[in-house]
Design a protein around this motif. Structure first.
Motif, PDB file in Angstrom:
ATOM      1  N   ASP A  76      68.994  30.582   2.194  1.00  0.00           N
ATOM      2  CA  ASP A  76      68.237  29.488   1.569  1.00  0.00           C
ATOM      3  C   ASP A  76      66.822  29.954   1.247  1.00  0.00           C
ATOM      4  O   ASP A  76      66.310  29.741   0.138  1.00  0.00           O
ATOM      5  N   VAL A  77      66.171  30.609   2.216  1.00  0.00           N
ATOM      6  CA  VAL A  77      64.809  31.128   1.998  1.00  0.00           C
ATOM      7  C   VAL A  77      64.817  32.165   0.883  1.00  0.00           C
ATOM      8  O   VAL A  77      63.927  32.190   0.020  1.00  0.00           O
ATOM      9  N   MET A  78      65.835  33.039   0.888  1.00  0.00           N
ATOM     10  CA  MET A  78      65.949  34.062  -0.149  1.00  0.00           C
ATOM     11  C   MET A  78      66.117  33.422  -1.528  1.00  0.00           C
ATOM     12  O   MET A  78      65.474  33.838  -2.505  1.00  0.00           O
ATOM     13  N   SER A  79      66.971  32.416  -1.622  1.00  0.00           N
ATOM     14  CA  SER A  79      67.214  31.753  -2.904  1.00  0.00           C
ATOM     15  C   SER A  79      65.941  31.104  -3.430  1.00  0.00           C
ATOM     16  O   SER A  79      65.640  31.168  -4.623  1.00  0.00           O
ATOM     17  N   ASN A  80      65.211  30.502  -2.511  1.00  0.00           N
ATOM     18  CA  ASN A  80      63.948  29.874  -2.893  1.00  0.00           C
ATOM     19  C   ASN A  80      62.956  30.917  -3.397  1.00  0.00           C
ATOM     20  O   ASN A  80      62.270  30.716  -4.399  1.00  0.00           O
ATOM     21  N   ALA A  81      62.880  32.056  -2.678  1.00  0.00           N
ATOM     22  CA  ALA A  81      61.981  33.134  -3.103  1.00  0.00           C
ATOM     23  C   ALA A  81      62.410  33.708  -4.450  1.00  0.00           C
ATOM     24  O   ALA A  81      61.576  34.047  -5.292  1.00  0.00           O
TER      25      ALA A  81
ATOM     26  N   MET B 235      61.551  34.887  -9.990  1.00  0.00           N
ATOM     27  CA  MET B 235      61.970  34.733 -11.381  1.00  0.00           C
ATOM     28  C   MET B 235      60.831  34.248 -12.289  1.00  0.00           C
ATOM     29  O   MET B 235      60.513  34.909 -13.290  1.00  0.00           O
ATOM     30  N   PRO B 236      60.158  33.125 -11.969  1.00  0.00           N
ATOM     31  CA  PRO B 236      59.062  32.695 -12.849  1.00  0.00           C
ATOM     32  C   PRO B 236      57.866  33.642 -12.827  1.00  0.00           C
ATOM     33  O   PRO B 236      57.247  33.886 -13.863  1.00  0.00           O
ATOM     34  N   SER B 237      57.555  34.200 -11.637  1.00  0.00           N
ATOM     35  CA  SER B 237      56.397  35.102 -11.543  1.00  0.00           C
ATOM     36  C   SER B 237      56.628  36.386 -12.328  1.00  0.00           C
ATOM     37  O   SER B 237      55.704  36.921 -12.955  1.00  0.00           O
ATOM     38  N   THR B 238      57.862  36.891 -12.293  1.00  0.00           N
ATOM     39  CA  THR B 238      58.178  38.099 -13.059  1.00  0.00           C
ATOM     40  C   THR B 238      58.071  37.824 -14.561  1.00  0.00           C
ATOM     41  O   THR B 238      57.505  38.630 -15.319  1.00  0.00           O
ATOM     42  N   LEU B 239      58.605  36.707 -14.988  1.00  0.00           N
ATOM     43  CA  LEU B 239      58.541  36.339 -16.397  1.00  0.00           C
ATOM     44  C   LEU B 239      57.090  36.172 -16.856  1.00  0.00           C
ATOM     45  O   LEU B 239      56.692  36.702 -17.915  1.00  0.00           O
TER      46      LEU B 239
END
Length: 558
Positions: free
Chosen positions: A132-137, A143-147
């Motif tokens: 769950d923590v991994m999915s949130n990260a 994903m948004p930070s990389t984009l």
């Protein structure tokens, strides 16, 4: 290992793909958020290069308000991205937990016999939480930070390509440090997961076997064992936390050095007239935004590494290669006739049953006697479909078990084990477990048949009386009666009572059997017992020894 990771991610991605609309929404909001960056850079440069030199206070205030508007818009979009990503991950994890719990029910009893329940508990609780923590990260941060980072780099390239090229020389160092630390983190994650699993399993053992430690006067020895695991978990988690802090600090240091390079090299360009002060400051602000996003990207990596290890463990459990004992699909309303024909069964290398045959007609009462470990309970488990015989076949109303939908068949079969299983809750909650609220009258009738009603009347809170953990506030006989009432409540067509008099006095046992006999539509009864007086009440009595089943004509055995 790499192939296992790919398979586990493919399996998990199958849960996320079903939420594609939410994922697309996250991406779109991240793109919109990144679109607020270019206007911010232009506005900053406009203030420094135009408004300040012209001393136009009104223009400065207007431009400042525009910057504030861009910032608030960016924050709002970031909040929206966060909301959608959290919705996505929580739904995905909920579906994952549902799938794993369903898998627990699907796995045959033979597989559960080999699993440690403490380890399985840690797997289903701790590891799903780490995923769950991994999915949130992954979805909320990476994903948004990389984009956004990619778009910011493109923006910096349009603003000052030479200055960006200088930064590109430093970033390989960032990647190298990240790569080396990643390997250390992965090794530490395995140790931390292992120590936490031992700690969780130990706590589970203490809570479920507390009486055993007391009876054996083993409290001190057990405490020493648990303290050792607690201390190891403390050391491993402390080192893991320190490593994650060091990981973030190193990334922050490299980004700070990069910022210093921007100021120094950009400052020389300003002095030489190749760049305006506004251009430098706007470049630095966009670079700071980039640094902030890169920090979030790198900060998410340890959580992703940890979750990846947990995901592999969960997939390994889900992928246990084991076929159910039976896979038939024929639907049949069970009437209560059971037959075992030439059945043999081995558990691992030990022969338990040897070519036994048994027939029980609807409404009949059959007793099986014999020494402990002789295979009596194994017969019950074969009838319940938990195991499949190595040789021979079982039939229900003339239908082979291989044909039948076992889930439907088992709805008509009830079983009470030697040691009654109760859970924390009221007497009514335990007696009505698995029965619909609309069928409360069946529960009441079952409680009367099983003599639960007799002792409940003497309790101040009646059926609302709490039984405590494992029924600890009740006597053994009271627990036994509740367990039998619970088995009767769904109105089964076959009732298997395994040592029903273990905790009952002779009078209660005889009365309960009379009640069962007098039921207008009584189920077929199979009584596994060592009580010869109870066995004499049966129509058919068998003696089991050394894997053989022998019919006793006189209902006795010497």
């Amino acid at each position: 290992m790499r192939r296992e990771q790919m398979e586990s991610w493919k399996w998990f991605w199958g849960r996320l793909v079903k939420l594609r609309r939410l994922l697309i929404g996250c991406i779109l909001l991240a793109v919109l958020q990144s679109m607020t960056m270019p206007p911010t850079a232009w506005l900053i440069r406009r203030i420094l290069d135009v408004a300040i030199p012209s001393r136009n206070v009104r223009q400065m205030m207007l431009l400042g308000l525009c910057i504030l508007g861009c910032n608030l818009t960016s924050s709002g979009l970031a909040l929206g991205t966060r909301f959608l990503s959290l919705r996505t991950t929580k739904i995905a994890i909920s579906k994952l937990r549902h799938l794993l719990l369903q898998r627990c029910f699907e796995l045959p009893r033979s597989v559960h016999d080999t699993l440690d329940r403490g380890d399985l508990h840690a797997l289903l609780v701790q590891d799903t939480q780490l995923v769950d923590v991994m999915s949130n990260a992954l979805i909320s941060v990476l994903m948004p930070s990389t984009l956004i980072s990619i778009l910011l780099i493109a923006l910096l390239a349009t603003m000052n390509l030479k200055l960006l090229a200088v930064l590109m020389v430093i970033w390989p160092l960032l990647y190298l440090v990240n790569y080396q630390l990643k390997k250390v983190v992965m090794a530490r994650v395995d140790r931390t997961r292992g120590s936490f699993a031992r700690f969780s399993s130990g706590v589970h053992f203490v809570l479920t076997k507390l009486d055993l430690a007391r009876y054996q006067s083993a409290e001190r020895a057990e405490m020493q064992r648990q303290v050792g695991w607690i201390e190891q978990q403390r050391v491993d988690s402390e080192r893991m936390a320190w490593l994650q802090s060091a990981y973030g600090l190193v990334q922050n240091t490299i980004l700070t050095i990069s910022g210093i390079f921007v100021l120094v090299i950009g400052g020389t360009q300003v002095v030489s007239g190749k760049m305006s002060l506004g251009s430098l400051l706007s470049f630095y602000v966009i670079f700071a935004m980039l640094g902030s996003n890169l920090q979030q990207v790198f900060g998410a990596i340890p959580s992703i590494i940890t979750g990846n290890q947990s995901l592999c463990a969960l997939y390994a459990f889900y992928s246990i290669d084991s076929e159910p004992p039976y896979s038939g699909t024929t639907q049949h309303n069970f009437a209560g006739r059971i037959e075992l024909q030439s059945v043999s069964f081995r558990y691992k290398t030990q022969s338990i049953l040897s070519n036994i045959s048994l027939r029980m007609d609807p409404g009949s009462i059959t007793a099986i006697m014999g020494p402990n470990g002789g295979g009596k309970t194994t017969i019950a488990r074969l009838i319940l479909g938990l195991y499949k015989p190595d040789q021979g076949e079982l039939f229900a109303d003339g239908f082979s078990y291989n044909q039948l939908d076992m889930e439907q068949l088992c709805e008509g079969v009830a079983y009470t084990p030697q040691d009654p299983v109760l859970f924390s809750g009221s007497i009514w909650e335990n007696a009505s477990y698995g029965v619909l609220e609309t069928d409360a009258e069946y529960v009441t009738r079952a409680c009367q048949t099983a003599l639960v009603d007799d002792f409940v009347r003497t309790l101040p809170n009646g059926y609302d009386t709490e039984v405590g953990d494992d029924g600890g506030s009740l006597s053994g006989g009271q627990r036994q009666k509740i367990a039998i009432a619970r088995a009767l409540a769904p109105h089964p067509r076959l009732l298997i009572l395994d040592e029903p008099t273990n905790h009952l006095d002779q009078m209660s046992a005889q009365q309960m059997l009379r009640n069962l006999k007098e039921m207008p539509d009584r189920p077929t009864l199979l009584i596994i017992t060592q009580d010869s007086a109870l066995a004499r009440e049966a129509q058919y009595c068998y003696w089991m020894e050394n894997g053989n089943l022998i019919l006793q004509d006189d209902h006795s055995h010497s």
